[in-house]
Design a protein around this motif. Structure first.
Motif, PDB file in Angstrom:
ATOM      1  N   PHE A  39       0.810  -1.221   0.000  1.00  0.00           N
ATOM      2  CA  PHE A  39       0.000   0.000   0.000  1.00  0.00           C
ATOM      3  C   PHE A  39       0.844   1.271   0.000  1.00  0.00           C
ATOM      4  N   GLN A  40       2.096   1.174   0.448  1.00  0.00           N
ATOM      5  CA  GLN A  40       2.883   2.395   0.645  1.00  0.00           C
ATOM      6  C   GLN A  40       3.112   3.199  -0.634  1.00  0.00           C
ATOM      7  N   PRO A  41       3.568   2.597  -1.745  1.00  0.00           N
ATOM      8  CA  PRO A  41       3.753   3.416  -2.954  1.00  0.00           C
ATOM      9  C   PRO A  41       2.445   3.833  -3.609  1.00  0.00           C
ATOM     10  N   LEU A  42       1.329   3.224  -3.187  1.00  0.00           N
ATOM     11  CA  LEU A  42       0.035   3.531  -3.798  1.00  0.00           C
ATOM     12  C   LEU A  42      -0.682   4.700  -3.121  1.00  0.00           C
ATOM     13  N   LEU A  43      -0.105   5.225  -2.037  1.00  0.00           N
ATOM     14  CA  LEU A  43      -0.790   6.286  -1.291  1.00  0.00           C
ATOM     15  C   LEU A  43      -1.120   7.510  -2.155  1.00  0.00           C
ATOM     16  N   PRO A  44      -0.214   7.975  -3.023  1.00  0.00           N
ATOM     17  CA  PRO A  44      -0.607   9.097  -3.902  1.00  0.00           C
ATOM     18  C   PRO A  44      -1.752   8.740  -4.846  1.00  0.00           C
ATOM     19  N   VAL A  45      -1.832   7.464  -5.260  1.00  0.00           N
ATOM     20  CA  VAL A  45      -2.926   7.016  -6.134  1.00  0.00           C
ATOM     21  C   VAL A  45      -4.253   7.108  -5.392  1.00  0.00           C
ATOM     22  N   PHE A  46      -4.278   6.628  -4.149  1.00  0.00           N
ATOM     23  CA  PHE A  46      -5.498   6.718  -3.344  1.00  0.00           C
ATOM     24  C   PHE A  46      -5.870   8.174  -3.092  1.00  0.00           C
ATOM     25  N   THR A  47      -4.867   9.015  -2.890  1.00  0.00           N
ATOM     26  CA  THR A  47      -5.126  10.430  -2.642  1.00  0.00           C
ATOM     27  C   THR A  47      -5.860  11.075  -3.813  1.00  0.00           C
ATOM     28  N   SER A  48      -5.422  10.757  -5.036  1.00  0.00           N
ATOM     29  CA  SER A  48      -6.048  11.368  -6.208  1.00  0.00           C
ATOM     30  C   SER A  48      -7.362  10.693  -6.593  1.00  0.00           C
ATOM     31  N   GLU A  49      -7.405   9.355  -6.557  1.00  0.00           N
ATOM     32  CA  GLU A  49      -8.616   8.650  -7.001  1.00  0.00           C
ATOM     33  C   GLU A  49      -9.757   8.730  -5.993  1.00  0.00           C
ATOM     34  N   LEU A  50      -9.436   8.764  -4.702  1.00  0.00           N
ATOM     35  CA  LEU A  50     -10.481   8.782  -3.674  1.00  0.00           C
ATOM     36  C   LEU A  50     -10.720  10.172  -3.107  1.00  0.00           C
ATOM     37  N   ASP A  51      -9.971  11.172  -3.621  1.00  0.00           N
ATOM     38  CA  ASP A  51     -10.122  12.563  -3.193  1.00  0.00           C
ATOM     39  C   ASP A  51      -9.946  12.707  -1.682  1.00  0.00           C
ATOM     40  N   ILE A  52      -8.803  12.234  -1.201  1.00  0.00           N
ATOM     41  CA  ILE A  52      -8.469  12.337   0.222  1.00  0.00           C
ATOM     42  C   ILE A  52      -7.087  12.967   0.341  1.00  0.00           C
ATOM     43  N   THR A  53      -6.700  13.352   1.567  1.00  0.00           N
ATOM     44  CA  THR A  53      -5.392  13.970   1.790  1.00  0.00           C
ATOM     45  C   THR A  53      -4.320  12.893   1.943  1.00  0.00           C
ATOM     46  N   ALA A  54      -3.062  13.324   1.894  1.00  0.00           N
ATOM     47  CA  ALA A  54      -1.945  12.392   2.076  1.00  0.00           C
ATOM     48  C   ALA A  54      -2.014  11.743   3.461  1.00  0.00           C
TER      49      ALA A  54
END
Length: 397
Positions: A39-54
């Motif tokens: 999950f660690q390298p995917l955090l920016p992906v979740f931030t953009s796709e799910l509209d959440i903060t870092a």
């Protein structure tokens, strides 16, 4: 008669049993740690796709690790009382199956909840593995077995990050998680086939409260407390660096795509290769000296990432991984060596401190990232000075 006697001797590298144990634990470690860190390298992906903060996306790491803290205590205690092999088998199976469900969760909050539950069961392997090695492997060869196991921790962490980032860049994060789940199922079946029965484990017959008090006595041991402190402080810094590195490298002046960022995790190869070499050096130099040398290398590597040049960051990350896993493997061996009873419990306390560091380093450091960016993240490295202040007071058991 000789065969019967051999069955009651701890494993040595000249026996097939030693390598069955080692390979099974390495496979288990690859599965557990790749699942934890994919999950660690995917955090920016979740931030953009799910509209959440870092900081919100980092909950997918910190929620899992926080649950691991509870799992390490409870499952470590259960492993000492009811059997380590049983705990490890259940841990592997549940981990692989739970990863299938995360991509189909309807809301981010449900993803975090399932990661929390998964984290509890992820703890089964690390909670029981070191105690198992302490009992089943020859005292002279526990350093080799432990460093191979710790190297596979590093390899699993690297594989989760590198392969996870690369697959997501090619396909999507859902496909990535399902691929890792398939690997986890395969690793679980291979573990069940390879892993031998415990030969020296004795099921606890005493009162549960008495047994719990026996485990808690580790918190009164000075040498063990220093090792527990080392676990939490080093992991805070290590996790902070790797959690916010993708955000750092995707911004100015780097502007790296995700697959390039994923390649930085190849620095973990130094964490895979260094512990076995350190294990051999420790036979002459001593576990403690090698452990603190690892801390020094770790600090040098951390400082080099402050230079905004790609080569400096890669050299720094390589030294950071080398120093971290050398120190971690030596500390793990010292915990098993120092504890004379409730070994899984002692290992569990060390790993509890270790994963508390992961939880703090992932989400709590988010405030430093958002206010001060990369220099704020690196500032937590000053915590490690405490270890050197305590160094003269530490004595090997």
């Amino acid at each position: 008669m000789e065969a019967t006697a051999a069955q009651h001797q701890p494993y040595t590298p000249s026996e097939a049993g030693f390598w069955r144990v080692t390979i099974a634990l390495m496979l288990a470690s690859l599965s557990i740690f790749s699942t934890l860190y994919v999950f660690q390298p995917l955090l920016p992906v979740f931030t953009s796709e799910l509209d959440i903060t870092a900081t919100q996306s980092s909950l997918l790491m910190s929620a899992c690790v926080t649950a691991m803290v509870f799992g390490l205590f409870i499952l470590g205690f259960a492993a000492d009382r009811y059997g380590r092999a049983l705990v490890m088998r259940g841990s592997l199976l549940f981990t692989a199956l739970s990863l299938v469900l995360i991509p189909i969760m309807p809301e981010f909050e449900w993803m975090v909840t399932l990661r929390f539950i998964q984290g509890f069961f992820l703890a089964g392997i690390p909670a029981a593995a070191m105690g198992y090695l302490g009992e089943e492997v020859s005292y002279r060869h526990i350093g080799l077995a432990m460093t191979l196991y710790i190297s596979s921790n590093a390899l699993g962490g690297m594989g989760g990050r590198v392969v996870g980032g690369y697959l997501t860049d090619l396909f999507n994060w859902q496909m990535t998680l399902w691929s890792f789940s398939a690997f986890g199922v395969l690793a679980a079946f291979l573990f069940l086939w390879l892993f031998p029965k415990e030969r020296f484990f004795e099921k606890a017959e005493q009162n549960l409260v008495v047994d719990l008090k026996g485990m808690l006595i580790h918190l009164k041991s000075g040498p063990l407390l220093v090792l527990f402190l080392l676990g939490i402080l080093m992991q805070i810094v290590f996790t902070a660096v790797w959690t916010y590195l993708p955000f750092y490298l995707e911004g100015d002046p780097f502007d790296w795509p995700l697959k390039w960022i994923a390649f930085t995790y190849f620095a973990y190869l130094f964490g895979v290769l260094a512990p076995p070499a350190a294990g051999r050096i420790s036979d002459q130099a001593g576990l403690k000296r090698v452990m603190f040398s690892g801390v020094v290398i770790f600090l040098i590597g951390t400082a080099l990432t402050a230079v905004k040049e790609g080569w400096s960051i890669m050299v720094g990350l390589s030294l950071l991984c080398m120093g971290f896993f050398v120190a971690h493997s030596m500390a793990s061996a010292l915990v098993s060596k120092t504890a004379t009873h409730h070994r899984s419990g002692a290992s569990g306390f060390y790993l509890i401190s270790y994963y508390l560091g992961v939880a703090i380093g992932s989400t709590a450091v988010g405030t430093l990232w958002e206010k001060f960016q990369w220099y704020g993240v690196l500032s937590v490295g000053f915590l490690l000075i405490v270890l050197f202040i305590l160094y003269p007071f530490y004595k090997d058991a």
